[in-house]
Scaffold this motif. Sequence first.
Motif, PDB file in Angstrom:
ATOM      1  N   LYS B  34       0.855  -1.184   0.000  1.00  0.00           N
ATOM      2  CA  LYS B  34       0.000   0.000   0.000  1.00  0.00           C
ATOM      3  C   LYS B  34       0.895   1.238   0.000  1.00  0.00           C
ATOM      4  O   LYS B  34       1.718   1.424   0.898  1.00  0.00           O
ATOM      5  N   VAL B  35       0.738   2.048  -1.030  1.00  0.00           N
ATOM      6  CA  VAL B  35       1.653   3.167  -1.230  1.00  0.00           C
ATOM      7  C   VAL B  35       0.882   4.483  -1.359  1.00  0.00           C
ATOM      8  O   VAL B  35      -0.125   4.550  -2.059  1.00  0.00           O
ATOM      9  N   VAL B  36       1.399   5.505  -0.690  1.00  0.00           N
ATOM     10  CA  VAL B  36       0.875   6.856  -0.925  1.00  0.00           C
ATOM     11  C   VAL B  36       2.054   7.762  -1.307  1.00  0.00           C
ATOM     12  O   VAL B  36       3.131   7.661  -0.735  1.00  0.00           O
ATOM     13  N   MET B  37       1.825   8.576  -2.320  1.00  0.00           N
ATOM     14  CA  MET B  37       2.855   9.524  -2.742  1.00  0.00           C
ATOM     15  C   MET B  37       2.408  10.928  -2.369  1.00  0.00           C
ATOM     16  O   MET B  37       1.255  11.295  -2.614  1.00  0.00           O
ATOM     17  N   ILE B  38       3.316  11.690  -1.787  1.00  0.00           N
ATOM     18  CA  ILE B  38       2.983  13.079  -1.437  1.00  0.00           C
ATOM     19  C   ILE B  38       3.819  14.001  -2.318  1.00  0.00           C
ATOM     20  O   ILE B  38       5.051  13.928  -2.305  1.00  0.00           O
ATOM     21  N   ASP B  39       3.145  14.836  -3.078  1.00  0.00           N
ATOM     22  CA  ASP B  39       3.857  15.841  -3.872  1.00  0.00           C
ATOM     23  C   ASP B  39       3.994  17.089  -3.006  1.00  0.00           C
ATOM     24  O   ASP B  39       2.992  17.704  -2.646  1.00  0.00           O
ATOM     25  N   THR B  40       5.224  17.427  -2.647  1.00  0.00           N
ATOM     26  CA  THR B  40       5.413  18.617  -1.792  1.00  0.00           C
ATOM     27  C   THR B  40       5.928  19.808  -2.595  1.00  0.00           C
ATOM     28  O   THR B  40       6.322  20.820  -2.024  1.00  0.00           O
ATOM     29  N   ASP B  41       5.933  19.668  -3.909  1.00  0.00           N
ATOM     30  CA  ASP B  41       6.422  20.762  -4.755  1.00  0.00           C
ATOM     31  C   ASP B  41       5.284  21.758  -4.994  1.00  0.00           C
ATOM     32  O   ASP B  41       4.721  21.835  -6.082  1.00  0.00           O
ATOM     33  N   LEU B  42       4.974  22.517  -3.950  1.00  0.00           N
ATOM     34  CA  LEU B  42       3.840  23.443  -4.014  1.00  0.00           C
ATOM     35  C   LEU B  42       4.094  24.510  -5.080  1.00  0.00           C
ATOM     36  O   LEU B  42       5.153  25.108  -5.133  1.00  0.00           O
ATOM     37  N   GLY B  43       3.097  24.704  -5.920  1.00  0.00           N
ATOM     38  CA  GLY B  43       3.233  25.708  -6.982  1.00  0.00           C
ATOM     39  C   GLY B  43       3.795  25.133  -8.265  1.00  0.00           C
ATOM     40  O   GLY B  43       3.658  25.729  -9.326  1.00  0.00           O
ATOM     41  N   LEU B  44       4.470  24.009  -8.195  1.00  0.00           N
ATOM     42  CA  LEU B  44       5.054  23.389  -9.392  1.00  0.00           C
ATOM     43  C   LEU B  44       4.761  21.890  -9.384  1.00  0.00           C
ATOM     44  O   LEU B  44       5.670  21.074  -9.470  1.00  0.00           O
ATOM     45  N   ARG B  45       3.489  21.538  -9.231  1.00  0.00           N
ATOM     46  CA  ARG B  45       3.193  20.128  -9.090  1.00  0.00           C
ATOM     47  C   ARG B  45       3.238  19.397 -10.436  1.00  0.00           C
ATOM     48  O   ARG B  45       2.866  19.958 -11.463  1.00  0.00           O
ATOM     49  N   CYS B  85      -1.987   5.662  -3.992  1.00  0.00           N
ATOM     50  CA  CYS B  85      -2.699   6.919  -3.796  1.00  0.00           C
ATOM     51  C   CYS B  85      -1.771   8.100  -3.982  1.00  0.00           C
ATOM     52  O   CYS B  85      -0.562   7.986  -3.808  1.00  0.00           O
ATOM     53  N   LEU B  86      -2.350   9.232  -4.308  1.00  0.00           N
ATOM     54  CA  LEU B  86      -1.566  10.461  -4.445  1.00  0.00           C
ATOM     55  C   LEU B  86      -2.179  11.556  -3.573  1.00  0.00           C
ATOM     56  O   LEU B  86      -3.400  11.769  -3.581  1.00  0.00           O
ATOM     57  N   LEU B  87      -1.314  12.219  -2.821  1.00  0.00           N
ATOM     58  CA  LEU B  87      -1.726  13.451  -2.144  1.00  0.00           C
ATOM     59  C   LEU B  87      -1.062  14.580  -2.917  1.00  0.00           C
ATOM     60  O   LEU B  87       0.158  14.763  -2.855  1.00  0.00           O
ATOM     61  N   ALA B  88      -1.874  15.308  -3.692  1.00  0.00           N
ATOM     62  CA  ALA B  88      -1.309  16.272  -4.639  1.00  0.00           C
ATOM     63  C   ALA B  88      -0.879  17.559  -3.952  1.00  0.00           C
ATOM     64  O   ALA B  88      -1.357  17.916  -2.876  1.00  0.00           O
ATOM     65  N   ALA B  89       0.030  18.262  -4.612  1.00  0.00           N
ATOM     66  CA  ALA B  89       0.443  19.582  -4.143  1.00  0.00           C
ATOM     67  C   ALA B  89      -0.547  20.599  -4.674  1.00  0.00           C
ATOM     68  O   ALA B  89      -1.235  20.351  -5.655  1.00  0.00           O
ATOM     69  N   ALA B  90      -0.607  21.765  -4.020  1.00  0.00           N
ATOM     70  CA  ALA B  90      -1.448  22.837  -4.528  1.00  0.00           C
ATOM     71  C   ALA B  90      -0.676  23.564  -5.612  1.00  0.00           C
ATOM     72  O   ALA B  90       0.527  23.769  -5.488  1.00  0.00           O
ATOM     73  N   GLN B  91      -1.355  23.903  -6.679  1.00  0.00           N
ATOM     74  CA  GLN B  91      -0.661  24.554  -7.781  1.00  0.00           C
ATOM     75  C   GLN B  91      -0.659  26.071  -7.616  1.00  0.00           C
ATOM     76  O   GLN B  91       0.177  26.762  -8.170  1.00  0.00           O
ATOM     77  N   THR B  92      -1.596  26.581  -6.810  1.00  0.00           N
ATOM     78  CA  THR B  92      -1.742  28.029  -6.731  1.00  0.00           C
ATOM     79  C   THR B  92      -1.054  28.642  -5.518  1.00  0.00           C
ATOM     80  O   THR B  92      -1.129  29.835  -5.297  1.00  0.00           O
TER      81      THR B  92
END
Lengths: 173, 271
Positions: B34-45, B85-92
């Motif tokens: 079971k895998v979750v990926m967190i994108d922490t590149d806020l603004g540049l996801r 699963c993916l926990l996305a970064a905010a783009q704005t």
Amino acid sequence: MILQNLYNKVIGFFRQTDAEQQESTKDTACNRLRVVLMQDRTNLTPELMERMRREMVELLSKYVEMDKDALELNLEQDGEQVALMLSIPVIRAKDEEEIKAALAKEDEEKAKSEEASEAEEDINDDDNEKDEEDSEKYEDDEESEDGDDIEEDDESEDAEEDFKESKKDTEDK
Amino acid sequence: MSGRVIVITSGKGGVGKTTTNANIGTALAKMGKKVVMIDTDLGLRNLDLLLGLENRIVYTIVDVVEERCKLKQALVKDKKNPNLCLLAAAQTRDKTAVTEEQLKEICEKLQKDFDFILVDCPAGIEQGFQNAVAGASEAIVVTTPEMSAVRDADRIIGLLEAKEEIKSYKLLLNRYRPNMVNANDMMSVDDVVEILSAELIGIIPEDTGIITSTNKGEPIVNDEKSLAGQAYNNVARRIIGEDVPFLNLEEPKGMVAKMKKFFSNLIGKEK
């Protein structure tokens, strides 16, 4: 297009065998990287290294007569350990009396400066600390007094030039 | 269950952090983890793009932190693999929208439900890096056999070593070009490993398939024929503790082999 491709391939094929004889770009990259990483890891700029070298010359010439311009001080990496490598071309060992004279002269100077004001005493303390550090390095240099030291000198001079060049580059930016 | 939190970082941008994240994550999920990926590149996801999930994102990590949704609501399930699963970064928003503490808290919560939490770190060594590293106890440092990437990796390794929470870090050498290495025009695996004195977890060959698979929004590990896909699969297997030998990427050596390759390339071109 096909002809041009063919031509490039044939030329490239022969060039590849030529290139093997020269220093490869890969080796250039490795060497440049080693130098720059040493600087990054230790925070020792080329200026500081040169100052350390000069101080080392000053200190060691009390005990041995050496080729002052050829003394090389370099940082080298051996696995995870970073070592300070000192290579000194010794011209001749000083005899006992010369060493005694040099030390006596130094003691005299120390005594003089101790008489001076408090502010100057602080500076003196710093000097003493430096002496301690230097004596550690002196031990290293005894180990490296092998014959092949002198051979390394050319290379390390190049490295020093590289230091200066890279410094210039960063200044330009 | 207490999952492993692995941060994927590099210092330099463009060396393949996000691609590595997407592929290792997918490979681990395919193995049943079971895998979750967190994108922490806020603004540049970008992780959402590589996984083809860009149209499914409703909530981002910033929404979680600012309590507009629950953590579970923000997790986007992969199209193919329900383990992923993916926990996305905010783009704005920018890097200040989430703090180190908040990321740590999110990782701790996710550890209960997942075997692996892969944190995709932004380039650089500023706050974004500090945030991404905050919750992790392991790191994968991605680099390529280029001077600038190796130098930046060295810097990152220095910073990771100073962090008590990071118990181990491994090196992943990306975009490796065996033919250039053979011609002595590129640093070899041994050169990079020696210069950085770090343990290797994988060598990924340069592969045009990376671009086409990104075009499709499908990680290259799904293509079992591709060399890069196999290499990423092997990295995932090493992560779970299997002893997998490194792929043989060396091209044939010697005059005869060179001639053969030379002519086969020619024929290939004319078709």
